[in-house]
Scaffold this active site. Structure first.
Site, PDB file in Angstrom:
ATOM      1  N   SER A   9     -62.211  56.314  -5.576  1.00 44.64           N
ATOM      2  CA  SER A   9     -62.462  57.741  -5.379  1.00 44.64           C
ATOM      3  C   SER A   9     -61.464  58.306  -4.383  1.00 44.64           C
ATOM      4  O   SER A   9     -61.450  57.926  -3.206  1.00 44.64           O
ATOM      5  CB  SER A   9     -63.882  57.956  -4.865  1.00 44.64           C
ATOM      6  OG  SER A   9     -63.996  59.287  -4.422  1.00 44.64           O
ATOM      7  N   HIS A  34     -60.933  58.387  -9.678  1.00 42.21           N
ATOM      8  CA  HIS A  34     -62.163  59.173  -9.648  1.00 42.21           C
ATOM      9  C   HIS A  34     -61.931  60.360  -8.718  1.00 42.21           C
ATOM     10  O   HIS A  34     -61.553  60.199  -7.557  1.00 42.21           O
ATOM     11  CB  HIS A  34     -63.320  58.307  -9.152  1.00 42.21           C
ATOM     12  CG  HIS A  34     -64.645  59.005  -9.162  1.00 42.21           C
ATOM     13  ND1 HIS A  34     -65.416  59.105 -10.297  1.00 42.21           N
ATOM     14  CD2 HIS A  34     -65.337  59.640  -8.173  1.00 42.21           C
ATOM     15  CE1 HIS A  34     -66.535  59.765 -10.004  1.00 42.21           C
ATOM     16  NE2 HIS A  34     -66.501  60.117  -8.724  1.00 42.21           N
ATOM     17  N   ASP A  36     -63.478  63.752  -7.025  1.00 42.32           N
ATOM     18  CA  ASP A  36     -64.726  64.440  -6.661  1.00 42.32           C
ATOM     19  C   ASP A  36     -64.469  65.897  -6.320  1.00 42.32           C
ATOM     20  O   ASP A  36     -63.837  66.208  -5.311  1.00 42.32           O
ATOM     21  CB  ASP A  36     -65.356  63.742  -5.446  1.00 42.32           C
ATOM     22  CG  ASP A  36     -65.924  62.378  -5.812  1.00 42.32           C
ATOM     23  OD1 ASP A  36     -66.720  62.312  -6.747  1.00 42.32           O
ATOM     24  OD2 ASP A  36     -65.546  61.389  -5.149  1.00 42.32           O
ATOM     25  N   MET A  38     -66.222  69.308  -5.207  1.00 42.23           N
ATOM     26  CA  MET A  38     -67.471  69.814  -4.598  1.00 42.23           C
ATOM     27  C   MET A  38     -67.310  71.276  -4.220  1.00 42.23           C
ATOM     28  O   MET A  38     -66.254  71.656  -3.691  1.00 42.23           O
ATOM     29  CB  MET A  38     -67.788  69.020  -3.337  1.00 42.23           C
ATOM     30  CG  MET A  38     -67.848  67.524  -3.541  1.00 42.23           C
ATOM     31  SD  MET A  38     -68.186  66.709  -1.972  1.00 42.23           S
ATOM     32  CE  MET A  38     -68.112  64.989  -2.469  1.00 42.23           C
ATOM     33  N   HIS A  67     -65.345  64.238 -11.513  1.00 40.06           N
ATOM     34  CA  HIS A  67     -66.778  64.352 -11.250  1.00 40.06           C
ATOM     35  C   HIS A  67     -67.042  65.709 -10.602  1.00 40.06           C
ATOM     36  O   HIS A  67     -66.701  65.924  -9.444  1.00 40.06           O
ATOM     37  CB  HIS A  67     -67.178  63.190 -10.317  1.00 40.06           C
ATOM     38  CG  HIS A  67     -68.596  63.219  -9.859  1.00 40.06           C
ATOM     39  ND1 HIS A  67     -69.038  62.454  -8.798  1.00 40.06           N
ATOM     40  CD2 HIS A  67     -69.678  63.896 -10.310  1.00 40.06           C
ATOM     41  CE1 HIS A  67     -70.332  62.657  -8.611  1.00 40.06           C
ATOM     42  NE2 HIS A  67     -70.747  63.542  -9.507  1.00 40.06           N
ATOM     43  N   MET A  69     -69.201  68.293  -8.899  1.00 33.34           N
ATOM     44  CA  MET A  69     -70.443  68.538  -8.167  1.00 33.34           C
ATOM     45  C   MET A  69     -70.470  70.020  -7.843  1.00 33.34           C
ATOM     46  O   MET A  69     -70.301  70.439  -6.689  1.00 33.34           O
ATOM     47  CB  MET A  69     -70.467  67.664  -6.904  1.00 33.34           C
ATOM     48  CG  MET A  69     -70.775  66.216  -7.218  1.00 33.34           C
ATOM     49  SD  MET A  69     -70.273  65.085  -5.920  1.00 33.34           S
ATOM     50  CE  MET A  69     -68.564  64.855  -6.399  1.00 33.34           C
ATOM     51  N   MET A 138     -75.675  58.295  -9.742  1.00 38.09           N
ATOM     52  CA  MET A 138     -75.365  58.450  -8.314  1.00 38.09           C
ATOM     53  C   MET A 138     -76.197  57.434  -7.529  1.00 38.09           C
ATOM     54  O   MET A 138     -77.431  57.445  -7.591  1.00 38.09           O
ATOM     55  CB  MET A 138     -75.702  59.870  -7.842  1.00 38.09           C
ATOM     56  CG  MET A 138     -74.812  60.963  -8.426  1.00 38.09           C
ATOM     57  SD  MET A 138     -73.042  60.665  -8.247  1.00 38.09           S
ATOM     58  CE  MET A 138     -72.866  60.457  -6.466  1.00 38.09           C
ATOM     59  N   GLY A 145     -68.614  60.782   1.037  1.00 38.44           N
ATOM     60  CA  GLY A 145     -68.275  59.374   0.894  1.00 38.44           C
ATOM     61  C   GLY A 145     -68.876  58.594   2.054  1.00 38.44           C
ATOM     62  O   GLY A 145     -69.406  59.173   3.001  1.00 38.44           O
ATOM     63  N   GLY A 146     -68.829  57.290   1.947  1.00 39.27           N
ATOM     64  CA  GLY A 146     -69.210  56.436   3.068  1.00 39.27           C
ATOM     65  C   GLY A 146     -70.697  56.295   3.332  1.00 39.27           C
ATOM     66  O   GLY A 146     -71.102  55.880   4.410  1.00 39.27           O
ATOM     67  N   ASP A 176     -71.720  55.397  -8.828  1.00 38.74           N
ATOM     68  CA  ASP A 176     -70.947  56.179  -7.862  1.00 38.74           C
ATOM     69  C   ASP A 176     -71.676  56.290  -6.526  1.00 38.74           C
ATOM     70  O   ASP A 176     -72.704  56.962  -6.437  1.00 38.74           O
ATOM     71  CB  ASP A 176     -70.678  57.576  -8.452  1.00 38.74           C
ATOM     72  CG  ASP A 176     -69.710  58.371  -7.594  1.00 38.74           C
ATOM     73  OD1 ASP A 176     -69.140  57.800  -6.650  1.00 38.74           O
ATOM     74  OD2 ASP A 176     -69.528  59.570  -7.891  1.00 38.74           O
ATOM     75  N   GLY A 177     -71.110  55.632  -5.517  1.00 39.84           N
ATOM     76  CA  GLY A 177     -71.628  55.772  -4.156  1.00 39.84           C
ATOM     77  C   GLY A 177     -72.002  54.438  -3.524  1.00 39.84           C
ATOM     78  O   GLY A 177     -72.822  53.706  -4.072  1.00 39.84           O
ATOM     79  N   GLY A 178     -71.351  54.126  -2.417  1.00 37.90           N
ATOM     80  CA  GLY A 178     -71.721  52.929  -1.660  1.00 37.90           C
ATOM     81  C   GLY A 178     -71.416  51.613  -2.349  1.00 37.90           C
ATOM     82  O   GLY A 178     -72.019  50.593  -2.015  1.00 37.90           O
ATOM     83  N   GLY A 198     -64.957  54.431  -3.034  1.00 37.54           N
ATOM     84  CA  GLY A 198     -64.148  55.305  -2.193  1.00 37.54           C
ATOM     85  C   GLY A 198     -63.772  54.626  -0.901  1.00 37.54           C
ATOM     86  O   GLY A 198     -62.711  54.003  -0.780  1.00 37.54           O
ATOM     87  N   SER A 199     -64.677  54.702   0.078  1.00 36.58           N
ATOM     88  CA  SER A 199     -64.388  54.146   1.403  1.00 36.58           C
ATOM     89  C   SER A 199     -64.054  52.667   1.339  1.00 36.58           C
ATOM     90  O   SER A 199     -63.179  52.196   2.064  1.00 36.58           O
ATOM     91  CB  SER A 199     -65.587  54.301   2.333  1.00 36.58           C
ATOM     92  OG  SER A 199     -66.347  55.398   1.986  1.00 36.58           O
TER      93      SER A 199
END
Ligand code: DX5
Ligand code: ZN
Length: 219
Positions: A9, A34, A36, A38, A67, A69, A138, A145-146, A176-178, A198-199
């Site tokens: 991401s 990816h 994002d 927003m 993506h 949002m 999600m 992120g993070g 998506d996420g973590g 991402g992170s």
């Protein structure tokens, strides 16, 4: 088993060195970018918009997975097609006429994705799953992120996978996420096809090696 995809991401990249980071992903074992987007309305954060995506696409040599949002995603379907998106994912929670939105994304020449917030049941996709190229589950609340991975996601992947098989659909499952090396294998074992990270990738000391190791875990 089919090939799994890793999608770093760009939200976690260094925006002052964006070309460098995009080229780093080009030269890594990652499969997709990816992206994002927003709007500060659908989620409590604003990331970046069209001009930044345009410049990412200039340098990126891999699939562009966008993506959204944002509220009213229908307004921007053609814009994101023109910018070079390969996959356009909208949020279930932001679409009053989801079926129509999916048709419009495909008519614009892109693959159509639907993202579900952590509280949204996968069962709500029972009547559209055959029209969806990818479901993005999600595994954090969207916006940042993070954040920490929500464990209930494993259950959602399994239920969704069963629905896809039962309906004979051709839908990919994206998480998506973590995502980290701690949950990647279990997610893929439960049925995930695409892992967004991402992170975990960009904040690593050596992102290229991190992607390579993630790939080893899931393929
Ligand atoms: C969250 C975004 C994610 C985010 C993932 O709203 O949709 O794509 O960038 O970042 P990490 O991997 O750091 O959780
Ligand atoms: Zn995302």
């Amino acid at each position: 088993m089919s090939l799994k995809r890793i999608a770093p991401s760009v939200l976690a990249a260094d925006f002052a060195n964006l070309q460098r980071d995009v080229e780093m992903i080009n030269n890594s074992d990652a499969d997709w970018f990816h992206i994002d987007i927003m709007d500060g309305v659908f989620v409590p954060n604003i990331s970046f918009g069209m001009p930044v995506l345009r410049d990412i696409v200039k340098h990126a040599s891999k699939t562009i997975d966008v993506h959204l949002m944002i509220v009213n995603p229908d307004r921007y379907i053609q814009t994101f097609a023109d910018l070079g998106s390969d996959i356009l994912t909208v949020h279930y929670e932001a679409c009053t006429h989801l079926h129509r939105t999916l048709q419009a994304i495909k008519a614009a020449g892109m693959k159509a994705g639907v993202a579900l917030n952590p509280h949204t049941s996968v069962n709500l996709l029972e009547d559209t799953i055959q029209d969806i190229d990818m479901v993005c589950l999600m595994s954090v609340n969207p916006g940042f992120g993070g954040q920490n991975f929500i464990e209930n996601t494993y259950h959602k992947v399994a239920v969704l996978k069963e629905m896809i098989e039962h309906k004979n659909a051709n839908t990919l499952i994206e998480i998506d996420g973590g995502v980290t090396n701690k949950n990647a294998k279990q997610l893929v074992d439960a049925g995930a096809d695409v892992l967004v990270a991402g992170s975990y990738v960009f904040k690593a000391e050596d992102p290229v090696t991190t992607v390579k190791e993630l790939r080893k875990l899931v393929n």
